[in-house]
Design a protein around this motif. Structure first.
Motif, PDB file in Angstrom:
ATOM      1  N   GLY A 159       0.804  -1.325  -0.015  1.00  0.00           N
ATOM      2  CA  GLY A 159      -0.178   0.024  -0.014  1.00  0.00           C
ATOM      3  C   GLY A 159       0.494   1.244  -0.035  1.00  0.00           C
ATOM      4  N   SER A 160       2.194   1.160   0.356  1.00  0.00           N
ATOM      5  CA  SER A 160       2.994   2.420   0.531  1.00  0.00           C
ATOM      6  C   SER A 160       3.758   2.457  -0.756  1.00  0.00           C
ATOM      7  CB  SER A 160       3.804   2.197   1.670  1.00  0.00           C
ATOM      8  OG  SER A 160       2.983   2.456   2.983  1.00  0.00           O
ATOM      9  N   VAL A 161       3.639   1.500  -1.875  1.00  0.00           N
ATOM     10  CA  VAL A 161       4.674   1.803  -2.996  1.00  0.00           C
ATOM     11  C   VAL A 161       4.565   3.005  -3.662  1.00  0.00           C
ATOM     12  CG1 VAL A 161       4.603   0.863  -5.396  1.00  0.00           C
ATOM     13  CG2 VAL A 161       4.673  -0.928  -3.804  1.00  0.00           C
ATOM     14  N   GLU A 162       3.545   3.690  -3.748  1.00  0.00           N
ATOM     15  CA  GLU A 162       3.429   4.877  -4.498  1.00  0.00           C
ATOM     16  C   GLU A 162       4.350   5.936  -3.693  1.00  0.00           C
ATOM     17  OE1 GLU A 162       2.796   5.904  -7.683  1.00  0.00           O
ATOM     18  OE2 GLU A 162       2.281   3.836  -7.881  1.00  0.00           O
ATOM     19  N   ARG A 163       4.215   6.036  -2.672  1.00  0.00           N
ATOM     20  CA  ARG A 163       5.009   6.847  -1.669  1.00  0.00           C
ATOM     21  C   ARG A 163       6.362   6.760  -2.021  1.00  0.00           C
ATOM     22  NH1 ARG A 163       0.650   6.786   2.819  1.00  0.00           N
ATOM     23  NH2 ARG A 163       1.336   4.703   3.290  1.00  0.00           N
ATOM     24  N   VAL A 164       6.842   5.592  -1.825  1.00  0.00           N
ATOM     25  CA  VAL A 164       8.338   5.222  -1.852  1.00  0.00           C
ATOM     26  C   VAL A 164       8.925   5.456  -2.926  1.00  0.00           C
ATOM     27  CG1 VAL A 164       9.922   3.120  -1.683  1.00  0.00           C
ATOM     28  CG2 VAL A 164       7.851   3.238   0.174  1.00  0.00           C
ATOM     29  N   ARG A 181       1.124  -8.267   6.578  1.00  0.00           N
ATOM     30  CA  ARG A 181      -0.122  -8.579   7.133  1.00  0.00           C
ATOM     31  C   ARG A 181      -0.202  -8.106   8.420  1.00  0.00           C
ATOM     32  NH1 ARG A 181      -3.538 -12.954   8.942  1.00  0.00           N
ATOM     33  NH2 ARG A 181      -1.392 -14.163   9.557  1.00  0.00           N
ATOM     34  N   ARG A 182      -1.137  -7.247   8.842  1.00  0.00           N
ATOM     35  CA  ARG A 182      -1.443  -6.905  10.123  1.00  0.00           C
ATOM     36  C   ARG A 182      -2.096  -7.825  11.008  1.00  0.00           C
ATOM     37  NH1 ARG A 182       0.192  -2.744  13.321  1.00  0.00           N
ATOM     38  NH2 ARG A 182       1.193  -1.422  11.617  1.00  0.00           N
ATOM     39  N   ILE A 183      -1.478  -8.268  12.125  1.00  0.00           N
ATOM     40  CA  ILE A 183      -2.303  -9.212  13.091  1.00  0.00           C
ATOM     41  C   ILE A 183      -3.019  -8.339  14.125  1.00  0.00           C
ATOM     42  CG2 ILE A 183      -2.155 -11.185  14.496  1.00  0.00           C
ATOM     43  CD1 ILE A 183      -0.631 -11.768  11.910  1.00  0.00           C
ATOM     44  N   ASP A 184      -2.233  -7.396  14.616  1.00  0.00           N
ATOM     45  CA  ASP A 184      -3.059  -6.414  15.767  1.00  0.00           C
ATOM     46  C   ASP A 184      -1.989  -5.179  15.427  1.00  0.00           C
ATOM     47  OD1 ASP A 184      -0.863  -6.804  17.405  1.00  0.00           O
ATOM     48  OD2 ASP A 184      -1.871  -8.627  18.177  1.00  0.00           O
ATOM     49  N   SER A 185      -2.493  -4.189  16.446  1.00  0.00           N
ATOM     50  CA  SER A 185      -1.818  -2.920  16.701  1.00  0.00           C
ATOM     51  C   SER A 185      -0.389  -2.948  16.677  1.00  0.00           C
ATOM     52  CB  SER A 185      -2.378  -1.978  17.482  1.00  0.00           C
ATOM     53  OG  SER A 185      -2.588  -2.353  18.769  1.00  0.00           O
ATOM     54  N   GLU A 186      -0.062  -4.081  17.371  1.00  0.00           N
ATOM     55  CA  GLU A 186       1.606  -4.020  17.690  1.00  0.00           C
ATOM     56  C   GLU A 186       2.285  -5.220  16.833  1.00  0.00           C
ATOM     57  OE1 GLU A 186       3.324  -3.581  21.145  1.00  0.00           O
ATOM     58  OE2 GLU A 186       1.592  -2.259  21.828  1.00  0.00           O
ATOM     59  N   ILE A 205      11.458   2.598   4.033  1.00  0.00           N
ATOM     60  CA  ILE A 205      10.605   3.958   3.831  1.00  0.00           C
ATOM     61  C   ILE A 205       9.154   3.840   4.210  1.00  0.00           C
ATOM     62  CG2 ILE A 205      10.134   5.873   2.201  1.00  0.00           C
ATOM     63  CD1 ILE A 205      13.081   5.772   2.427  1.00  0.00           C
ATOM     64  N   ASP A 206       8.818   4.477   5.153  1.00  0.00           N
ATOM     65  CA  ASP A 206       7.398   4.252   5.598  1.00  0.00           C
ATOM     66  C   ASP A 206       6.786   5.507   5.905  1.00  0.00           C
ATOM     67  OD1 ASP A 206       4.741   3.055   5.860  1.00  0.00           O
ATOM     68  OD2 ASP A 206       5.841   1.549   7.383  1.00  0.00           O
ATOM     69  N   ASP A 207       5.480   6.074   5.688  1.00  0.00           N
ATOM     70  CA  ASP A 207       5.022   7.219   6.156  1.00  0.00           C
ATOM     71  C   ASP A 207       5.099   7.377   7.764  1.00  0.00           C
ATOM     72  OD1 ASP A 207       2.924   5.189   6.568  1.00  0.00           O
ATOM     73  OD2 ASP A 207       1.496   6.553   6.265  1.00  0.00           O
ATOM     74  N   ILE A 208       4.658   6.460   8.419  1.00  0.00           N
ATOM     75  CA  ILE A 208       4.610   6.386  10.144  1.00  0.00           C
ATOM     76  C   ILE A 208       5.513   5.142  10.555  1.00  0.00           C
ATOM     77  CG2 ILE A 208       3.213   6.369  12.045  1.00  0.00           C
ATOM     78  CD1 ILE A 208       0.794   7.022  10.236  1.00  0.00           C
ATOM     79  N   ILE A 209       6.243   5.689  11.704  1.00  0.00           N
ATOM     80  CA  ILE A 209       6.740   4.481  12.292  1.00  0.00           C
ATOM     81  C   ILE A 209       6.136   4.847  13.828  1.00  0.00           C
ATOM     82  CG2 ILE A 209       8.815   3.349  13.510  1.00  0.00           C
ATOM     83  CD1 ILE A 209      10.239   4.423  11.186  1.00  0.00           C
ATOM     84  N   SER A 210       5.406   3.693  14.047  1.00  0.00           N
ATOM     85  CA  SER A 210       4.720   3.868  15.478  1.00  0.00           C
ATOM     86  C   SER A 210       5.135   3.055  16.438  1.00  0.00           C
ATOM     87  CB  SER A 210       2.984   3.755  15.347  1.00  0.00           C
ATOM     88  OG  SER A 210       2.334   3.647  16.370  1.00  0.00           O
ATOM     89  N   THR A 211       4.796   1.575  16.451  1.00  0.00           N
ATOM     90  CA  THR A 211       5.451   0.847  17.787  1.00  0.00           C
ATOM     91  C   THR A 211       6.667   0.398  16.993  1.00  0.00           C
ATOM     92  OG1 THR A 211       4.428  -1.022  16.621  1.00  0.00           O
ATOM     93  CG2 THR A 211       3.159  -0.068  18.061  1.00  0.00           C
ATOM     94  N   GLY A 212       6.952   0.494  15.929  1.00  0.00           N
ATOM     95  CA  GLY A 212       8.172   0.047  15.171  1.00  0.00           C
ATOM     96  C   GLY A 212       8.246  -1.355  14.769  1.00  0.00           C
ATOM     97  N   GLY A 213       7.078  -2.170  14.775  1.00  0.00           N
ATOM     98  CA  GLY A 213       6.947  -3.365  14.611  1.00  0.00           C
ATOM     99  C   GLY A 213       7.153  -3.584  13.152  1.00  0.00           C
ATOM    100  N   THR A 214       6.501  -2.858  12.181  1.00  0.00           N
ATOM    101  CA  THR A 214       6.648  -2.959  10.587  1.00  0.00           C
ATOM    102  C   THR A 214       8.064  -2.920  10.347  1.00  0.00           C
ATOM    103  OG1 THR A 214       4.573  -1.860  10.507  1.00  0.00           O
ATOM    104  CG2 THR A 214       6.095  -1.984   8.482  1.00  0.00           C
ATOM    105  N   VAL A 215       8.894  -1.988  10.642  1.00  0.00           N
ATOM    106  CA  VAL A 215      10.289  -1.731  10.505  1.00  0.00           C
ATOM    107  C   VAL A 215      10.978  -2.881  11.021  1.00  0.00           C
ATOM    108  CG1 VAL A 215      12.324  -0.171  10.812  1.00  0.00           C
ATOM    109  CG2 VAL A 215      10.048   0.713  10.048  1.00  0.00           C
TER     110      VAL A 215
HETATM  111  C1  R5P Z   1       0.705   1.307   8.163  1.00  0.00           C
HETATM  112  O1  R5P Z   1       0.021   1.021   7.003  1.00  0.00           O
HETATM  113  C2  R5P Z   1       1.691   2.412   7.957  1.00  0.00           C
HETATM  114  O2  R5P Z   1       1.926   2.897   6.640  1.00  0.00           O
HETATM  115  C3  R5P Z   1       2.741   2.078   8.753  1.00  0.00           C
HETATM  116  O3  R5P Z   1       3.397   1.068   8.395  1.00  0.00           O
HETATM  117  C4  R5P Z   1       2.432   1.690  10.294  1.00  0.00           C
HETATM  118  O4  R5P Z   1       1.728   2.628  10.583  1.00  0.00           O
HETATM  119  C5  R5P Z   1       3.570   1.562  11.059  1.00  0.00           C
HETATM  120  O5  R5P Z   1       3.103   1.158  12.385  1.00  0.00           O
HETATM  121  P1  R5P Z   1       4.051   0.137  13.297  1.00  0.00           P
HETATM  122  O6  R5P Z   1       5.516   0.930  13.617  1.00  0.00           O
HETATM  123  O7  R5P Z   1       3.412   0.133  14.789  1.00  0.00           O
HETATM  124  O8  R5P Z   1       4.365  -0.989  12.906  1.00  0.00           O
END
Ligand code: R5P
Length: 284
Positions: A159-164, A181-186, A205-215
């Motif tokens: 979903g972030s391909v266009e941004r990247v 695939r997101r399992i839950d918020s963390e 590259i991502d728009d948001i780093i929240s819990t850092g789980g994705t990165v």
């Molecule tokens: C989700 O689709 C966003 O693009 C980020 O990947 C997401 O918000 C990152 O969240 P987190 O750091 O908690 O994995």
């Protein structure tokens, strides 16, 4: 135009005021004994004002509302909300949930904030809830910052391909994506697919780093695929809880972010973007 520095964006407010040669209003902030927020915004009567306030924590939203109401005698008022919190709840995922971003938009309108500038909303779905929204794109800023680095940009999510892609075009580097695939918020699961990163320097590259789980998960997968070095760059570094430790333990060496959220990793400023936008609107 006068700049009203919000409590969550004082450094960016200062940078914008310096860039525009505008004065920074001496806002008074304090707390009542019970913890309620008090603000006073002097000397804005008859002036055009720009309120700069990211919505990161719940109190930032309340503060923004109070600042706007305190500016009631301004001649014109516009809000720059660099990070628009609650924008990820842009639909009712489950029965009984609120449509949070619509609540934010309506509440802001109720205090006279119908003209809003923001930076990269999580999804375009949120735009329709605002009356007059100017959305700035900071992805090319990430690309410009990393221009002299020989690396490949990876989107951790289709979903972030266009941004990247936009960041990679500015940087003049290759890019690719993985599936998430997101399992839950963390918790997330990353499928690396066919990305070729063997021996390469990689930036997630991502728009948001929240819990850092994705990165963290993406970083582990990339190192397993033979990446030489993994770093990450994002626009909004929320860095909730132990996000930094989580990413670092996964082998991610660096975090690069903009100042939409002010912290130790916000090394790229979005001030020029907002300056150009204000010029186009005729404020400066
Ligand atoms: C989700 O689709 C966003 O693009 C980020 O990947 C997401 O918000 C990152 O969240 P987190 O750091 O908690 O994995």
């Amino acid at each position: 135009m006068k700049i009203v520095p919000g409590s969550s964006s004082p450094v960016l407010s200062y940078r914008i005021s310096k860039m525009l040669g505008s004065s920074l209003v001496q806002v008074e902030y304090r707390r009542f004994p019970d913890g309620e927020i008090y603000v006073r915004v002097p000397e804005v009567e008859g002036e055009d004002v720009l309120i700069v306030q990211s919505i990161i924590r719940p109190e930032d939203w309340v503060t923004l509302m109070l600042l706007a109401d305190a500016c009631e005698k301004a001649s014109d008022m516009i809000a720059f909300i660099p990070y628009m919190g609650y924008a990820r709840q842009d639909r009712r995922f489950r029965e009984g949930e609120p449509l949070s971003i619509s609540v934010v938009a309506r509440s802001l309108r109720s205090v006279g904030l119908s003209r809003i500038i923001t930076v990269n909303l999580h999804s375009s779905k949120s735009r329709k809830y605002f009356e007059e929204l100017y959305e700035l794109d900071a992805m090319p800023l990430l690309g410009r910052y990393l221009r002299s680095h020989e690396c490949v940009f990876i989107s951790p999510d289709k979903g972030s391909v266009e941004r990247v892609k936009r960041a990679a075009e500015t940087a003049g580097v290759e890019w690719d994506f993985m599936e998430k695939r997101r399992i839950d918020s963390e918790t997330v699961e990353i499928s690396p697919g066919n990305v070729d990163v063997s021996g390469k320097d990689v930036v997630i590259i991502d728009d948001i780093i929240s819990t850092g789980g994705t990165v963290a998960e993406a970083g582990k997968a990339l190192l397993e695929l033979g990446a030489k070095r993994v770093r990450s760059a994002c626009i909004h570094a929320v860095l909730a809880g132990n996000a930094i430790v989580r990413m670092s333990s996964a082998g991610v060496e660096d975090i690069i972010a903009t100042d939409t959220i002010e912290n130790a990793v916000s090394v790229i400023s979005v001030k020029d973007l907002v300056g150009e936008s204000l010029k186009e609107m005729g404020y400066v």
